[in-house]
Design a protein around this motif. Structure first.
Motif, PDB file in Angstrom:
ATOM      1  N   VAL A 170       0.839  -1.202   0.000  1.00 33.07           N
ATOM      2  CA  VAL A 170       0.000   0.000   0.000  1.00 33.07           C
ATOM      3  C   VAL A 170       0.872   1.249   0.000  1.00 33.07           C
ATOM      4  N   LYS A 171       1.946   1.229   0.785  1.00 28.69           N
ATOM      5  CA  LYS A 171       2.849   2.386   0.820  1.00 28.69           C
ATOM      6  C   LYS A 171       3.522   2.591  -0.532  1.00 28.69           C
ATOM      7  N   ILE A 172       3.986   1.519  -1.146  1.00 30.23           N
ATOM      8  CA  ILE A 172       4.632   1.613  -2.457  1.00 30.23           C
ATOM      9  C   ILE A 172       3.637   2.106  -3.498  1.00 30.23           C
ATOM     10  N   GLU A 173       2.448   1.563  -3.453  1.00 38.23           N
ATOM     11  CA  GLU A 173       1.396   1.974  -4.383  1.00 38.23           C
ATOM     12  C   GLU A 173       1.105   3.472  -4.245  1.00 38.23           C
ATOM     13  N   HIS A 174       1.051   3.938  -3.016  1.00 36.17           N
ATOM     14  CA  HIS A 174       0.804   5.353  -2.748  1.00 36.17           C
ATOM     15  C   HIS A 174       1.948   6.210  -3.291  1.00 36.17           C
ATOM     16  N   GLU A 175       3.188   5.778  -3.065  1.00 30.65           N
ATOM     17  CA  GLU A 175       4.347   6.534  -3.538  1.00 30.65           C
ATOM     18  C   GLU A 175       4.395   6.615  -5.057  1.00 30.65           C
TER      19      GLU A 175
END
Length: 89
Positions: free
Chosen positions: A76-81
């Motif tokens: 989720v963090k990577i997707e957001h970034e």
């Protein structure tokens, strides 16, 4: 001439509950889930050495769940970034 865009290829629609969960869990460092998983392994081994096999197995079964939650959190963090995530901006 070829042009490149930095716009996300697809947008996902999230439910309100999922968005709230991702907002809260996004604040937790990804390493915390790994730490909890390792702690569960150590605690499980301690219970096993103490002769409490049932509780050792119970606590030991937390490990895969914690690791999966940690992987989800990281994704989720990577997707957001990358600009694909609309959950917590």
């Amino acid at each position: 001439m070829t042009t490149t865009t930095t716009q996300p290829i697809m947008q996902k629609e999230e439910g309100k509950v999922t968005t709230k969960i991702e907002e809260k869990t996004g604040k937790v460092p990804s390493g915390a889930y790994l730490g909890l998983a390792i702690g569960s392994m150590v605690l499980s081994a301690g219970f096993m050495l103490a002769g409490k096999k049932q509780i050792a197995n119970f606590v030991g079964q937390w490990v895969p769940s914690l690791l999966v939650i940690g992987i989800y959190n990281k994704l989720v963090k990577i997707e957001h970034e990358m600009g694909f995530g609309g959950a917590y901006r």
